[in-house]
Design an enzyme around this catalytic site. Structure first.
Site, PDB file in Angstrom:
ATOM      1  CE  LYS A 159     -58.772   0.005 -20.955  1.00 57.60           C
ATOM      2  NZ  LYS A 159     -57.492  -0.386 -21.599  1.00 57.60           N
ATOM      3  CE1 TYR A 207     -59.372  -0.013 -26.732  1.00 54.99           C
ATOM      4  CE2 TYR A 207     -61.158  -1.449 -26.032  1.00 54.99           C
ATOM      5  CZ  TYR A 207     -60.192  -0.488 -25.740  1.00 54.99           C
ATOM      6  OH  TYR A 207     -60.057  -0.012 -24.456  1.00 54.99           O
ATOM      7  CG  PHE A 227     -52.447  -5.940 -27.982  1.00 54.65           C
ATOM      8  CD1 PHE A 227     -53.548  -5.091 -27.915  1.00 54.65           C
ATOM      9  CD2 PHE A 227     -51.233  -5.408 -28.387  1.00 54.65           C
ATOM     10  CE1 PHE A 227     -53.451  -3.752 -28.246  1.00 54.65           C
ATOM     11  CE2 PHE A 227     -51.119  -4.060 -28.726  1.00 54.65           C
ATOM     12  CZ  PHE A 227     -52.235  -3.236 -28.653  1.00 54.65           C
ATOM     13  NE  ARG A 266     -53.589   9.171 -23.475  1.00 49.79           N
ATOM     14  CZ  ARG A 266     -53.607   7.916 -23.941  1.00 49.79           C
ATOM     15  NH1 ARG A 266     -54.752   7.272 -24.084  1.00 49.79           N
ATOM     16  NH2 ARG A 266     -52.498   7.300 -24.252  1.00 49.79           N
ATOM     17  CB  THR A 288     -50.025   1.852 -22.205  1.00 50.07           C
ATOM     18  OG1 THR A 288     -50.288   3.005 -23.011  1.00 50.07           O
ATOM     19  CG2 THR A 288     -50.912   0.694 -22.639  1.00 50.07           C
ATOM     20  NE  ARG A 319     -53.981   2.939 -18.442  1.00 52.46           N
ATOM     21  CZ  ARG A 319     -53.930   3.321 -19.710  1.00 52.46           C
ATOM     22  NH1 ARG A 319     -52.950   4.090 -20.145  1.00 52.46           N
ATOM     23  NH2 ARG A 319     -54.862   2.927 -20.562  1.00 52.46           N
ATOM     24  CG  ASN A 337     -54.471  -0.523 -19.348  1.00 49.72           C
ATOM     25  OD1 ASN A 337     -55.659  -0.695 -19.567  1.00 49.72           O
ATOM     26  ND2 ASN A 337     -53.638  -0.043 -20.266  1.00 49.72           N
ATOM     27  CG  HIS A 346     -60.241   4.000 -23.545  1.00 49.35           C
ATOM     28  ND1 HIS A 346     -59.372   3.644 -24.551  1.00 49.35           N
ATOM     29  CD2 HIS A 346     -61.005   5.015 -24.036  1.00 49.35           C
ATOM     30  CE1 HIS A 346     -59.620   4.416 -25.620  1.00 49.35           C
ATOM     31  NE2 HIS A 346     -60.603   5.241 -25.330  1.00 49.35           N
ATOM     32  CD  GLU A 366     -62.027   6.712 -28.110  1.00 46.66           C
ATOM     33  OE1 GLU A 366     -61.136   6.036 -28.652  1.00 46.66           O
ATOM     34  OE2 GLU A 366     -61.864   7.294 -27.014  1.00 46.66           O
TER      35      GLU A 366
HETATM   36  P1  GDP Z   1     -53.654   3.544 -24.196  1.00 46.60           P
HETATM   37  O1  GDP Z   1     -54.058   4.659 -25.112  1.00 46.60           O
HETATM   38  O2  GDP Z   1     -52.691   3.987 -23.110  1.00 46.60           O
HETATM   39  O3  GDP Z   1     -54.838   2.803 -23.612  1.00 46.60           O
HETATM   40  O4  GDP Z   1     -52.804   2.469 -25.041  1.00 46.60           O
HETATM   41  P2  GDP Z   1     -52.911   1.912 -26.554  1.00 46.60           P
HETATM   42  O5  GDP Z   1     -53.828   2.765 -27.392  1.00 46.60           O
HETATM   43  O6  GDP Z   1     -51.513   1.689 -27.025  1.00 46.60           O
HETATM   44  O7  GDP Z   1     -53.568   0.458 -26.363  1.00 46.60           O
HETATM   45  C1  GDP Z   1     -54.943   0.317 -26.132  1.00 46.60           C
HETATM   46  C2  GDP Z   1     -55.151  -0.744 -25.080  1.00 46.60           C
HETATM   47  O8  GDP Z   1     -54.711  -1.998 -25.598  1.00 46.60           O
HETATM   48  C3  GDP Z   1     -54.326  -0.567 -23.792  1.00 46.60           C
HETATM   49  O9  GDP Z   1     -54.927   0.294 -22.867  1.00 46.60           O
HETATM   50  C4  GDP Z   1     -54.264  -1.983 -23.250  1.00 46.60           C
HETATM   51  O10 GDP Z   1     -55.467  -2.347 -22.569  1.00 46.60           O
HETATM   52  C5  GDP Z   1     -54.182  -2.806 -24.544  1.00 46.60           C
HETATM   53  N1  GDP Z   1     -52.786  -3.142 -24.845  1.00 46.60           N
HETATM   54  C6  GDP Z   1     -51.779  -2.342 -25.308  1.00 46.60           C
HETATM   55  N2  GDP Z   1     -50.631  -3.025 -25.447  1.00 46.60           N
HETATM   56  C7  GDP Z   1     -50.910  -4.302 -25.073  1.00 46.60           C
HETATM   57  C8  GDP Z   1     -50.133  -5.502 -24.990  1.00 46.60           C
HETATM   58  O11 GDP Z   1     -48.928  -5.538 -25.303  1.00 46.60           O
HETATM   59  N3  GDP Z   1     -50.785  -6.628 -24.544  1.00 46.60           N
HETATM   60  C9  GDP Z   1     -52.111  -6.636 -24.197  1.00 46.60           C
HETATM   61  N4  GDP Z   1     -52.700  -7.759 -23.778  1.00 46.60           N
HETATM   62  N5  GDP Z   1     -52.868  -5.513 -24.270  1.00 46.60           N
HETATM   63  C10 GDP Z   1     -52.280  -4.376 -24.686  1.00 46.60           C
END
Ligand code: GDP
Length: 140
Positions: free
Chosen positions: A11, A51, A59, A87, A93, A104, A114, A117, A128
């Site tokens: 990212k 996304y 968010f 993962r 996350t 991370r 973070n 992805h 994807e």
């Molecule tokens: P991942 O699969 O671990 O990447 O997590 P998710 O699928 O839940 O979320 C996708 C992405 O959205 C995350 O990697 C973060 O970059 C972002 N994200 C998730 N939760 C939050 C949040 O509470 N705030 C913000 N700003 N970004 C978030």
């Protein structure tokens, strides 16, 4: 265990801090092969398409603005159990919850910024990968 392919993305917070090589070293040390890779700068519309599953989340705008704020590195990883393994190497996350040694934990700035992805299942991995790469660009 089956050989799988998964989509990975470094990212903008990580490309800005010159961490592409350090992240790739962790992926390779875990036995994941980088079989396709390219650096791109996504538009806001492209980030919104990628996304789209998160469109209703509070968010969404912050996430897609961040993901289009600088270069990303798009990758296809291959290896045994690659989806779960990636993962695991990524970590949780929220970096505050991520296990020691994970990408991370070591590099992420916040739950949003973070660093990486990774696809969360076989169907999303296929979708994807196809979003970013043609078959000609994947060299296993
Ligand atoms: P991942 O699969 O671990 O990447 O997590 P998710 O699928 O839940 O979320 C996708 C992405 O959205 C995350 O990697 C973060 O970059 C972002 N994200 C998730 N939760 C939050 C949040 O509470 N705030 C913000 N700003 N970004 C978030």
């Amino acid at each position: 265990m089956a050989i799988q392919r998964t989509y990975s993305m470094i990212k903008p917070d990580a490309t800005a801090r010159n961490l592409t090589g350090a992240i790739n070293a962790k992926l390779e040390a875990a036995g994941l092969r980088i079989i396709a890779q390219k650096r791109l700068w996504l538009s806001k519309a492209q980030a919104e398409r990628f996304y789209a599953v998160h469109r209703e989340r509070p968010f969404f705008d912050e996430l897609t603005s961040f993901m289009s704020s600088g270069p990303i590195v798009a990758q296809v990883l291959e290896g045994e159990n690659a989806i779960a393994k990636n993962r695991e190497v990524m970590g949780a996350t929220n970096p505050a919850d991520a296990a020691p040694g994970t990408i991370r934990k070591e590099f992420a700035l916040s739950i949003g910024e973070n660093s990486v992805h990774g696809s969360d299942g076989e169907d999303t991995a296929k979708e994807e990968i196809a979003f970013f790469f043609s078959g000609l660009e994947i060299v296993g």
